[in-house]
Write a protein that holds these residues in place. Structure first.
Motif, PDB file in Angstrom:
ATOM      1  N   LEU A 193     -99.948  39.275  -9.409  1.00 45.33           N
ATOM      2  CA  LEU A 193    -100.173  38.965 -10.814  1.00 45.33           C
ATOM      3  C   LEU A 193    -101.256  39.860 -11.389  1.00 45.33           C
ATOM      4  O   LEU A 193    -102.271  40.132 -10.734  1.00 45.33           O
ATOM      5  CB  LEU A 193    -100.573  37.494 -10.965  1.00 45.33           C
ATOM      6  N   ALA A 194    -101.036  40.303 -12.630  1.00 42.61           N
ATOM      7  CA  ALA A 194    -101.931  41.257 -13.285  1.00 42.61           C
ATOM      8  C   ALA A 194    -102.846  40.531 -14.267  1.00 42.61           C
ATOM      9  O   ALA A 194    -102.475  39.514 -14.858  1.00 42.61           O
ATOM     10  CB  ALA A 194    -101.105  42.318 -14.020  1.00 42.61           C
ATOM     11  N   TYR A 195    -104.039  41.103 -14.432  1.00 40.28           N
ATOM     12  CA  TYR A 195    -104.985  40.545 -15.398  1.00 40.28           C
ATOM     13  C   TYR A 195    -105.972  41.627 -15.799  1.00 40.28           C
ATOM     14  O   TYR A 195    -106.111  42.650 -15.134  1.00 40.28           O
ATOM     15  CB  TYR A 195    -105.753  39.361 -14.789  1.00 40.28           C
ATOM     16  N   PHE A 196    -106.667  41.401 -16.930  1.00 43.59           N
ATOM     17  CA  PHE A 196    -107.833  42.222 -17.234  1.00 43.59           C
ATOM     18  C   PHE A 196    -109.047  41.327 -17.392  1.00 43.59           C
ATOM     19  O   PHE A 196    -108.934  40.133 -17.667  1.00 43.59           O
ATOM     20  CB  PHE A 196    -107.616  43.140 -18.438  1.00 43.59           C
ATOM     21  N   ASP A 197    -110.209  41.921 -17.161  1.00 44.41           N
ATOM     22  CA  ASP A 197    -111.491  41.219 -17.203  1.00 44.41           C
ATOM     23  C   ASP A 197    -112.462  42.160 -17.905  1.00 44.41           C
ATOM     24  O   ASP A 197    -112.944  43.116 -17.317  1.00 44.41           O
ATOM     25  CB  ASP A 197    -111.940  40.895 -15.775  1.00 44.41           C
ATOM     26  N   GLU A 198    -112.708  41.894 -19.193  1.00 43.73           N
ATOM     27  CA  GLU A 198    -113.449  42.834 -20.035  1.00 43.73           C
ATOM     28  C   GLU A 198    -114.595  42.116 -20.755  1.00 43.73           C
ATOM     29  O   GLU A 198    -114.738  40.906 -20.668  1.00 43.73           O
ATOM     30  CB  GLU A 198    -112.496  43.459 -21.071  1.00 43.73           C
ATOM     31  N   GLY A 199    -115.362  42.894 -21.510  1.00 46.74           N
ATOM     32  CA  GLY A 199    -116.453  42.323 -22.281  1.00 46.74           C
ATOM     33  C   GLY A 199    -117.708  42.178 -21.441  1.00 46.74           C
ATOM     34  O   GLY A 199    -117.859  42.783 -20.382  1.00 46.74           O
ATOM     35  N   ASP A 200    -118.608  41.339 -21.904  1.00 42.92           N
ATOM     36  CA  ASP A 200    -119.905  41.144 -21.271  1.00 42.92           C
ATOM     37  C   ASP A 200    -119.745  40.270 -20.029  1.00 42.92           C
ATOM     38  O   ASP A 200    -119.383  39.095 -20.132  1.00 42.92           O
ATOM     39  CB  ASP A 200    -120.857  40.478 -22.274  1.00 42.92           C
ATOM     40  N   ALA A 201    -120.016  40.834 -18.858  1.00 43.24           N
ATOM     41  CA  ALA A 201    -119.846  40.084 -17.610  1.00 43.24           C
ATOM     42  C   ALA A 201    -120.731  38.853 -17.567  1.00 43.24           C
ATOM     43  O   ALA A 201    -120.423  37.879 -16.863  1.00 43.24           O
ATOM     44  CB  ALA A 201    -120.139  40.978 -16.410  1.00 43.24           C
ATOM     45  N   ALA A 202    -121.832  38.864 -18.333  1.00 40.50           N
ATOM     46  CA  ALA A 202    -122.735  37.711 -18.367  1.00 40.50           C
ATOM     47  C   ALA A 202    -122.400  36.748 -19.498  1.00 40.50           C
ATOM     48  O   ALA A 202    -123.041  35.710 -19.641  1.00 40.50           O
ATOM     49  CB  ALA A 202    -124.179  38.194 -18.510  1.00 40.50           C
ATOM     50  N   GLY A 203    -121.404  37.097 -20.309  1.00 39.07           N
ATOM     51  CA  GLY A 203    -121.033  36.257 -21.442  1.00 39.07           C
ATOM     52  C   GLY A 203    -120.222  35.048 -21.010  1.00 39.07           C
ATOM     53  O   GLY A 203    -119.724  34.967 -19.880  1.00 39.07           O
ATOM     54  N   GLU A 204    -120.075  34.097 -21.924  1.00 45.57           N
ATOM     55  CA  GLU A 204    -119.239  32.932 -21.644  1.00 45.57           C
ATOM     56  C   GLU A 204    -117.793  33.398 -21.448  1.00 45.57           C
ATOM     57  O   GLU A 204    -117.262  34.156 -22.268  1.00 45.57           O
ATOM     58  CB  GLU A 204    -119.300  31.945 -22.812  1.00 45.57           C
TER      59      GLU A 204
END
Length: 261
Positions: A18-29
């Motif tokens: 399964l594919a996904y992306f994980d972006e933005g501020d790693a410390a963000g909610e």
């Protein structure tokens, strides 16, 4: 942050890649996004600007390509697409990322998956946003067998069913695996009862276009839930509501209100 698709990663669950992306501020909610039928993480969340909107606001933005969609594996067995199974994929992604919970936003079929995630894994869900699905979550969203038939037709020119033609054109545009989608649409409409949705106690926002003829009333669904509010997205149908500015502003306001509380 632009509107180009980010890099995707992969994890294994239930024998599927399964594919996904994980972006933005790693410390963000963290906000987990679950797309709709015949769509993908990029089509549902990147191109309409959600990744940019949430990322610019400081959130960690995670989105899965549901089984049968996007870059994920695409089984052709309808039994692979019951909604609790797709909800378990989302929970497994949180496990894979080491996240105990997240805000969860789903559109259309993704809203149904989000509801099953909240029921089956309640400790994983901080809040819910249902886009493109109101009381249809409970009452059903009509007869979708003609959509499966449209997806299996040899040519879109052979399709006469109006909604079937709309989804066939969308599937062709997104270069989807039509056999996988036909299997998915036959079993991905598992119902939820009014009593079950009434047990969901996290804050919820239910957003539906005023010209959406699929979703059903957001107000009627909100009335069944413990802590839910409805949003009418003005002059938008099922396909166009997803990227609407009114919807995005309401989502950001909703998250800000939760943070303040």
């Amino acid at each position: 942050m632009n509107l180009d698709p980010p890099d995707f990663s992969y994890f294994m669950h239930d024998g599927l890649r399964l594919a996904y992306f994980d972006e933005g501020d790693a410390a963000g909610e963290p906000v987990l996004l679950i797309h709709g039928f015949a769509s993908s993480a990029s089509v549902n969340w990147v191109y309409p600007g959600w990744l940019k909107t949430l990322g610019d606001a400081g959130y960690r933005v995670i989105a899965i390509d549901n089984r049968g969609h996007g870059k994920s594996d695409k089984p052709h067995d309808p039994e692979a697409y019951h909604v609790p199974l797709m909800a378990s994929d989302a929970a497994a992604l949180l496990d894979h990322l080491g996240l105990p919970d997240a805000h969860v936003m789903g559109y259309s079929m993704g809203a149904r998956i989000s509801a099953f995630l909240a029921l089956g894994h309640p400790h994983r869900v901080r809040s819910l946003i249902f886009g493109g699905l109101g009381i249809g979550l409970i009452d059903g969203v009509g007869d979708w067998d003609p959509i499966a038939d449209a997806l299996l037709a040899s040519s879109i020119e052979d399709v006469t069913h109006e909604r079937g033609k709309m989804f066939r054109a969308f599937a062709d545009q997104t270069k989807s695996d039509r056999l996988a989608l036909a299997a998915c649409i036959r079993t991905s409409r598992d119902p939820i009862s009014a009593e079950e949705i009434g047990r969901v106690d996290v804050p919820a926002l239910i957003a539906v276009g005023t010209k959406d003829d699929i979703a059903g009333s957001p107000q009627a669904l909100a009335a069944l839930m413990r802590d839910a509010r409805a949003l009418d997205i003005p002059n938008r149908d099922h396909m166009l509501a997803v990227g609407d500015r009114v919807f995005k502003k309401a989502a950001l306001d909703f998250y800000a209100e939760i943070a303040a509380a």
